[in-house]
Design a protein around this motif. Structure first.
Motif, short mmCIF file in Angstrom:
data_model
loop_
_atom_site.label_atom_id
_atom_site.label_comp_id
_atom_site.label_asym_id
_atom_site.label_seq_id
_atom_site.Cartn_x
_atom_site.Cartn_y
_atom_site.Cartn_z
N ILE A 1 56.44 48.57 16.58
CA ILE A 1 56.81 47.33 15.91
C ILE A 1 58.26 47.41 15.45
N GLN A 2 58.87 46.25 15.31
CA GLN A 2 60.26 46.15 14.88
C GLN A 2 60.33 45.43 13.56
N LEU A 3 61.17 45.94 12.68
CA LEU A 3 61.34 45.32 11.37
C LEU A 3 62.82 45.29 11.05
N ILE B 1 65.83 55.42 4.63
CA ILE B 1 64.56 54.83 5.10
C ILE B 1 64.29 55.24 6.54
N GLN B 2 65.32 55.28 7.37
CA GLN B 2 65.07 55.71 8.76
C GLN B 2 64.60 57.17 8.81
N SER B 3 64.98 57.97 7.80
CA SER B 3 64.58 59.39 7.80
C SER B 3 63.10 59.59 7.49
N VAL B 4 62.42 58.58 6.97
CA VAL B 4 61.01 58.76 6.61
C VAL B 4 60.06 57.82 7.38
N ILE B 5 60.64 57.00 8.25
CA ILE B 5 59.81 56.07 9.02
C ILE B 5 59.29 56.77 10.28
N TRP C 1 55.63 39.80 6.59
CA TRP C 1 54.94 40.07 7.86
C TRP C 1 54.09 38.85 8.20
N ASP C 2 54.31 38.29 9.34
CA ASP C 2 53.58 37.06 9.73
C ASP C 2 53.62 36.02 8.62
N ASP C 3 54.81 35.81 8.08
CA ASP C 3 55.08 34.76 7.08
C ASP C 3 54.44 35.02 5.71
N LYS C 4 53.85 36.20 5.50
CA LYS C 4 53.24 36.49 4.21
C LYS C 4 54.01 37.64 3.54
N GLU C 5 54.17 37.56 2.22
CA GLU C 5 54.91 38.62 1.53
C GLU C 5 53.98 39.67 0.90
N TYR C 6 54.39 40.93 0.98
CA TYR C 6 53.69 42.05 0.35
C TYR C 6 54.74 42.84 -0.42
N GLN C 7 54.37 43.36 -1.61
CA GLN C 7 55.34 44.19 -2.36
C GLN C 7 54.76 45.58 -2.63
N PHE C 8 55.66 46.56 -2.66
CA PHE C 8 55.28 47.96 -2.91
C PHE C 8 56.28 48.58 -3.88
N VAL D 1 58.19 53.52 0.46
CA VAL D 1 58.10 53.41 1.92
C VAL D 1 56.73 53.91 2.41
N ALA D 2 56.18 54.94 1.77
CA ALA D 2 54.85 55.44 2.17
C ALA D 2 53.82 54.31 2.05
N LYS D 3 53.93 53.51 0.98
CA LYS D 3 53.00 52.38 0.81
C LYS D 3 53.26 51.30 1.87
N LEU D 4 54.53 51.07 2.19
CA LEU D 4 54.88 50.11 3.25
C LEU D 4 54.26 50.54 4.58
N ILE D 5 54.37 51.84 4.89
CA ILE D 5 53.84 52.34 6.16
C ILE D 5 52.32 52.17 6.22
N SER D 6 51.64 52.51 5.12
CA SER D 6 50.17 52.35 5.09
C SER D 6 49.79 50.90 5.33
N CYS D 7 50.53 49.99 4.70
CA CYS D 7 50.23 48.56 4.86
C CYS D 7 50.44 48.12 6.31
N LEU D 8 51.55 48.58 6.92
CA LEU D 8 51.84 48.21 8.31
C LEU D 8 50.76 48.76 9.23
N GLN D 9 50.28 49.98 8.93
CA GLN D 9 49.23 50.57 9.75
C GLN D 9 47.97 49.73 9.68
N ALA D 10 47.65 49.24 8.45
CA ALA D 10 46.46 48.40 8.30
C ALA D 10 46.65 47.05 9.00
N LEU D 11 47.84 46.47 8.87
CA LEU D 11 48.09 45.15 9.45
C LEU D 11 48.08 45.16 10.98
N THR D 12 48.43 46.33 11.55
CA THR D 12 48.55 46.37 13.02
C THR D 12 47.39 47.14 13.66
N ALA D 13 46.38 47.52 12.86
CA ALA D 13 45.23 48.24 13.42
C ALA D 13 44.50 47.29 14.39
N ASN D 14 43.88 47.81 15.42
CA ASN D 14 43.15 47.09 16.49
C ASN D 14 44.07 46.65 17.61
#
Ligand code: IMP
Length: 197
Positions: free
Chosen positions: A4-6, A19-23, A126-133, A184-197
């Protein structure tokens, strides 16, 4: 997770490097410069949360792409949470790191309570919805600068659990404690959940 691209809504090259060092692989973080966007994004609000939302919203409206922003402040107990949301412009609109540190150390002269925390708020659209961490790193403000690594207030901040300032640490060492890494760890977990399947 598929690739995915962000877009990362910041002009701060230090934040892009951190941020690039931990993504992980599979998430491509694109800086504003790489996206060909050259604007000074406003930070007009009185909270990190509102400024983070402002920055991600501006870039989302401009590109219509998934993106995120972050706003970070250094919150010093003896200064009632200052410089906080004003961390970048503490000593004036020129956003000078050394002048900001000088003002901070001056305002803490003679102060025994040196406790402080860095607080990062990430806003993901993400997909027009906001999430905060949120990510917090607690520590102490030194009496003088130590080390030349990093940026901003790194040379005067010792995270709890270390005897070095962030300015004396490599990027990998800073990431063991960093507010930004935690958010960023919380951001990554959220992205993993959003893109699962
Ligand atoms: P902003 O999030 O771009 O508004 O940045 C706020 C200011 O806080 C920056 O200009 C730096 O002075 C400082 N800052 C943000 N993150 C860090 C960090 O990880 N270490 C040291 N200073 C930081």
């Amino acid at each position: 997770m598929s690739s995915i691209q962000l877009i990362f809504a910041t002009n701060n090259a230090n934040k892009v490097i951190e941020i690039q060092s931990v993504i992980p692989e599979g998430i491509q973080v694109i800086s504003l410069a790489e996206a060909g966007i050259n604007i000074d994004i406003p930070e007009p609000h009185n909270s990190l949360e509102a400024n983070a939302t402002e920055k991600s919203t501006v870039i989302h409206q401009l590109t219509n792409k998934n993106c995120f922003s972050e706003d970070t402040g250094l919150e010093v107990t003896a200064l009632h949470g200052e410089p906080g949301v004003k961390s970048a412009r503490y000593a004036g609109d020129h956003k000078n790191f050394n002048a900001n540190i000088d003002k901070l150390l001056l305002n803490l002269q003679g102060e025994k309570n040196r406790t402080a925390q860095f607080r990062t708020v990430i806003s993901l659209i993400w997909d027009d919805k906001e999430y905060q961490f949120e990510g917090i790193c607690k520590g102490q403000i030194t009496h003088e600068t130590r080390g030349t690594n990093g940026f901003g207030y790194d040379a005067v901040f010792i995270p709890d659990g270390s005897d070095k300032t962030f300015g004396e640490m490599s990027l990998d060492e800073k990431n063991e404690y960093s507010h930004r890494k935690k958010a960023v760890a919380k951001l990554i977990s959220c992205l993993q959940a959003l893109t699962a399947n």
